[in-house]
Design a protein around this motif. Sequence first.
Motif, PDB file in Angstrom:
ATOM      1  N   SER A  46       0.852  -1.185   0.000  1.00  0.00           N
ATOM      2  CA  SER A  46       0.000   0.000   0.000  1.00  0.00           C
ATOM      3  C   SER A  46       0.889   1.235   0.000  1.00  0.00           C
ATOM      4  O   SER A  46       2.014   1.200   0.520  1.00  0.00           O
ATOM      5  N   GLN A  78      -3.427   4.384  -1.960  1.00  0.00           N
ATOM      6  CA  GLN A  78      -4.638   4.451  -1.145  1.00  0.00           C
ATOM      7  C   GLN A  78      -5.003   5.865  -0.707  1.00  0.00           C
ATOM      8  O   GLN A  78      -6.053   6.063  -0.092  1.00  0.00           O
ATOM      9  N   LYS A 105      -5.709  12.275   2.941  1.00  0.00           N
ATOM     10  CA  LYS A 105      -5.479  11.758   4.289  1.00  0.00           C
ATOM     11  C   LYS A 105      -4.793  12.770   5.206  1.00  0.00           C
ATOM     12  O   LYS A 105      -4.752  12.575   6.424  1.00  0.00           O
ATOM     13  N   ARG A 273      -1.581   2.042   9.265  1.00  0.00           N
ATOM     14  CA  ARG A 273      -2.992   1.649   9.178  1.00  0.00           C
ATOM     15  C   ARG A 273      -3.832   2.383  10.221  1.00  0.00           C
ATOM     16  O   ARG A 273      -4.937   2.831   9.946  1.00  0.00           O
ATOM     17  N   LEU A 278      -5.943   2.701   6.788  1.00  0.00           N
ATOM     18  CA  LEU A 278      -5.621   2.060   5.527  1.00  0.00           C
ATOM     19  C   LEU A 278      -5.901   0.571   5.583  1.00  0.00           C
ATOM     20  O   LEU A 278      -5.884  -0.043   6.651  1.00  0.00           O
TER      21      LEU A 278
END
Length: 279
Positions: A46, A78, A105, A273, A278
């Motif tokens: 990712s 992502q 993000k 994450r 994520l």
Amino acid sequence: MIIDTHLHLIYRDRLSYPWLKDVSALDADFSWETYAREAKRLGISSVLHMEVDVAPEDILGETAMVQELSQAPDSLIQGVIASCRPEDPGFADYLDGQLANPFVKGFRRVLHVVPDDVSEGALFRENVKLLSGTGLTFDLCMLPRQIDKAKALVDLAPDVTFILDHCGVPDIKGHGYETWKAGITDIAKRDNVRVKISGIPAYGDLETWTLEDLKPYFDHTIGAFGFDRAIWGSDWPVCTLGGGLSTWVATTQALLHGCTREEKDRLFSGNARGIWNLA
């Protein structure tokens, strides 16, 4: 598996990068396809794209371009950490627009290439505080001598997560360990700061750096922040100046020798994450 939280893509036919004229080694196209070919061989699963300090009129275009690339069937992208200008009166409206896009993000304003007083302006600081309650992060890319300015921003918005890029940009080539060390120790006391293990080969001698050159900086950063507050990034293509993506992944693995599987997992993927939700 690895989450790369610091990928730069450069498409000179689509966006304007004024700073490239001063960095000839990076004044080229660095595409998703080139990066992904190597990244997938290394276990990178990712990716977050980090803004590349495009011309202000291309800020929205950069996010749109990366989001377009993320829609390819085999893409690992992502989300983005988008560029911003908190010193501008239009920041609040810009923020409102980005809040509607879950692909965004967080934000970054590169501060080591502008006058020191940019981050000290009242408007800049009020606009950074607008991130409170949004869940969006703010990356700090600042020199060791600017650490007091970084701490001032962090203390203004205690419920915003700040990410200190590149282990605080140490001057490894110039042996600036002691000055850098004190600043890292101090800013790590702020619970709302995370640190990015990224970029440090570029601050050593590009031709001759060794694992032992980087190890004291890595060890102190992890010692100050702990594995619960550290994340990993490639800083590609900047990392190509000091060996490349495969070299940096291998170097990180060597720096982690003796660490537990759980500590490695937190650094390489688990913490990212949690911060950015994520997959």
